[in-house]
Scaffold this motif. Sequence first.
Motif, PDB file in Angstrom:
ATOM      1  N   ALA A  87       0.844  -1.192   0.000  1.00 45.27           N
ATOM      2  CA  ALA A  87       0.000   0.000   0.000  1.00 45.27           C
ATOM      3  C   ALA A  87       0.876   1.237   0.000  1.00 45.27           C
ATOM      4  N   SER A  88       0.307   2.334  -0.488  1.00 43.55           N
ATOM      5  CA  SER A  88       0.916   3.651  -0.353  1.00 43.55           C
ATOM      6  C   SER A  88       0.327   4.304   0.891  1.00 43.55           C
ATOM      7  N   ILE A  89       1.194   4.942   1.705  1.00 41.62           N
ATOM      8  CA  ILE A  89       0.794   5.459   3.008  1.00 41.62           C
ATOM      9  C   ILE A  89       1.214   6.923   3.124  1.00 41.62           C
ATOM     10  N   GLU A  92      -0.441  12.534   8.455  1.00 38.62           N
ATOM     11  CA  GLU A  92      -0.428  13.972   8.692  1.00 38.62           C
ATOM     12  C   GLU A  92       0.213  14.328  10.027  1.00 38.62           C
ATOM     13  N   SER A  93       0.528  13.325  10.810  1.00 41.94           N
ATOM     14  CA  SER A  93       1.258  13.539  12.054  1.00 41.94           C
ATOM     15  C   SER A  93       2.150  12.331  12.280  1.00 41.94           C
ATOM     16  N   SER A  94       3.103  12.478  13.141  1.00 41.61           N
ATOM     17  CA  SER A  94       4.102  11.418  13.322  1.00 41.61           C
ATOM     18  C   SER A  94       3.575  10.313  14.226  1.00 41.61           C
ATOM     19  N   VAL A  95       2.492   9.691  13.797  1.00 34.98           N
ATOM     20  CA  VAL A  95       1.974   8.534  14.509  1.00 34.98           C
ATOM     21  C   VAL A  95       2.608   7.275  13.930  1.00 34.98           C
ATOM     22  N   GLU A  96       2.571   6.220  14.701  1.00 38.44           N
ATOM     23  CA  GLU A  96       3.036   4.931  14.201  1.00 38.44           C
ATOM     24  C   GLU A  96       1.990   4.384  13.236  1.00 38.44           C
ATOM     25  N   PHE A 185      11.287   7.168   4.830  1.00 42.78           N
ATOM     26  CA  PHE A 185       9.902   7.645   4.911  1.00 42.78           C
ATOM     27  C   PHE A 185       9.905   9.168   4.882  1.00 42.78           C
ATOM     28  N   VAL A 186       9.020   9.751   4.061  1.00 44.42           N
ATOM     29  CA  VAL A 186       8.918  11.203   3.923  1.00 44.42           C
ATOM     30  C   VAL A 186       7.563  11.648   4.453  1.00 44.42           C
ATOM     31  N   GLU A 187       7.574  12.464   5.486  1.00 49.56           N
ATOM     32  CA  GLU A 187       6.329  12.930   6.082  1.00 49.56           C
ATOM     33  C   GLU A 187       5.547  13.800   5.097  1.00 49.56           C
ATOM     34  N   GLY A 188       4.227  13.630   5.107  1.00 50.46           N
ATOM     35  CA  GLY A 188       3.358  14.437   4.272  1.00 50.46           C
ATOM     36  C   GLY A 188       3.312  14.028   2.822  1.00 50.46           C
ATOM     37  N   GLN A 189       4.040  12.966   2.465  1.00 54.26           N
ATOM     38  CA  GLN A 189       4.019  12.468   1.099  1.00 54.26           C
ATOM     39  C   GLN A 189       3.630  10.993   1.105  1.00 54.26           C
ATOM     40  N   TRP A 190       3.295  10.487  -0.100  1.00 53.25           N
ATOM     41  CA  TRP A 190       2.945   9.074  -0.218  1.00 53.25           C
ATOM     42  C   TRP A 190       4.207   8.230  -0.179  1.00 53.25           C
ATOM     43  N   ASN A 191       4.202   7.234   0.691  1.00 53.74           N
ATOM     44  CA  ASN A 191       5.294   6.279   0.832  1.00 53.74           C
ATOM     45  C   ASN A 191       4.748   4.885   0.583  1.00 53.74           C
TER      46      ASN A 191
END
Length: 638
Positions: A87-89, A92-96, A185-191
Motif C-alpha cells: 500500500a501507499s501510506i 499527517e502527524s508522526s503517529v506509528e 519515509f517522507v512525512e506528508g508524502q505518499w510512501n
Amino acid sequence: MKKYSVLGLFLFLITLGHAQDLDKLQDVKAITFLPDYLFAGSELDQWKPFRENKWSANNGVITGNVNTSKPGILLFDQSFQDVALQASIKRESSVETGFLFRFEKKGDTIDAVLVSIAADGSVTPYNISFDAQGNETNRTKLARAGGIWYRVAPPIKEEEGNPFAGYKRPEPPKDLPVTQPNTDFVEGQWNQLEGYMDVNVIRSFLNDGGEVGGTTGEETNNDGFGPVALYIGGKGKVQFKNIMLKDAYVKNTPSEKVSDRFKIQPISDMYYSWGTDTADFNKDGEIDIVAGPYIYYGPDFTNRIEIFPAIAAGPSKEFAYNRVQDAYDFNNDGWPDVLSSAFATTLYINPKGEHKRWKSYDVLPDGGQSEITKFTDIDNDGKPELVYGAKGFVRYAKPDANDPTQPWTVYNVSEAGHALAHGIGTGDINGDGRIDILNALGWWEQPQVLDSTKTWKYHPVAFGRYGKRSTNIGSSHMAVYDVNGNGLLDVVANLNSHGFGLAWYEQKRTNGEITFVRHMIADDYGFNNAGGVTFSQLHGATSADVDNDGLLDFIVGKRLFTHLDNYYDPDTYGPPVLYWYKTVRDTNAPGGAKFVPELIHNRSGVGSELDAVDLDNNGTVDILTSTNTGTYIYWNKK
C-alpha cells in the motif's frame, strides 16, 4: 472495488494486458506482483474496524482517524497464513503506522505480526498482542533470521552475534553516474510499504528500498493464521491507497509453452550449473556442451562425462558452484579446456580423452565479485582474456603464455569502487578500432598503448539503476551493436539482475562527445511493456541473430530463485520464462528501433549466462541454458 480470484485475475490480465485498475494507480514506486485483490472503491465492504476509531473510504483511498488511546485497526475480511500486502501510506502527524499480519484470536488474547513505521520513519517488525478490547498488551521485536534467504529461518542465537557488526560500506567514488536512492519515509508524502509473511519470516520493503525483516521464532506446526490489517498506533490521521493483496499460499505453475520456432531438449534434469559453453572436447568432429561438472557429447547429447565431482544443488537453499564457463585450448595441446568462474576462477585441463576427471588450477585465487564475466580478445593479440570485477576494480586477466595453470596476470581497467557484481559488456564504443569495456556505471576507453600501470579513461553512463527492492544494480551480458542502423554502436542491457527493467541505450554524437539516451523496453507490472511481457530477475542474457535477418537480437530470461526460495526478490515465484527480443528498425519508434518479444519457453528460465551457437550446422543459432531446473538445448527450427 474489485475482488479477483487468482485464476480470474490471471485471465483478466492475459486478456487486457494490464488490469485497468493497475493502470490508474498513482504514487507507486513499483508494482512487483500481480494482486488477487486491489482496493479501488469508496465502500469498506470487505474491511471492518476492530473496536473504536473511525475509518472511511473514498475513490480508492482509505483514511483512518484515531482519537483514542487504542490503536486503529482495520481488518480485511479474509484470513491468510502466507500473504503479500502492499500500500501507499501518507500520514499527517508522526503517529506509528503499518501492517498487521496473522491477526489471530486465542481466547481473550489476539496475536499478530506488526510491520511498524515508527514516528521517526524507521521500519521494525514485531510480534504484538492485544486484549479483547483492542489494547496493546505486549510487543517484542522480531529476531534477525538465521539464513535470511531461506523461507524457514530460525532466529540467530545471541551468542552467534552479528557477522556484519562494525562493517561500514566503503564510500562510493565521486564520479558515479548513479547512486543508491534515498528510500526513507517522507512525512506528508505518499510512501510505499510492501510486506511478505511467509512461513516464519516477515520481509518488508519501504519505498522500494532494502529489506527489513525478521523471524517469528522456531517453525511450528501452526505458524499463525488470520486477517491482514491496516494499523495506526497513537492519535492521528493516516491515509492508505493502492492497497494490493496476494494470497501467497497459492502458487501457479503455468501450462508449458514452447515457441513454434524452437524445439526444446533437456539434457539434464538436475541443478549443477548456471553457465554453459561449447567445443569439440573429445575431438570426434562434433560440438559438445559443458555445463558445470559435465560434458555432454554431441550430436545427440545423451552421453556425458564428469570433469569434476558432480553434486547436484538444492534450489531452495543452495547456489550452483559455477556461474560462467568458457571453453578454450589454453595450453595449446589441441584439446579444449574449461574455465569456470564463480567465487574463484578455476581452469580445468583436458586429459586428452582419457577417462578421468580433469586436473584443476585456481588461476585467479582472489576470486571476484562478478557474477558474469566476458571471455574475449581485449588486446587484439589473437587470444582471449577474461574480463571481470574483483576487489572494487574492473579488470581483465591474461594467462601465462608458457603455463596457463599458473596464476594469471591481472590488469586493472578502472579505479577502485567501479566494479559491480552484475553486468559486463565489451565493444568498440567510440569506433577507434579498440575494444572498450562496459558495466552499469559506464564504459572504459581502451588506450592506444596498453600500460599495466595505468587505468583506462572512464566515461560515466548509467547503464543500470537501483530500485525494485534491490541494493545492487547492473545486468548480465551487455550487448553492444548498432540497434537503429545509424552506424553508431548502442547498448542493450537489463537494468537490474535482481529486479525489473530492460532497455536499449541509443548512442548520440554531438561535436565528438558521446552520450546515450535510454529507451525502455520493459519494466515492472505497472508499465505498458513491449508485447505486454513482464518478468523480473533478468539474470542471464546474450545477443545473436535468431531469425537470420542480419540484425542481432537480445535473448534474456528470468532466473528462478535468484536468492533462493523466498520473497527476498520481487516476483520470486513468477514463471521462469525465456524470451528473445527481435530487433526491428523503425523510424517511427523512439530512437529509430523497437524490440518485439517472442516466448521461447515458460518453464525453465536462465542461469547466469546464455549461449547461442549453431549446434547442428543448419545455419541458425540454437540456445543453451543451464538453470536450477536443469540444462537445456533450444533447437532453432527456422
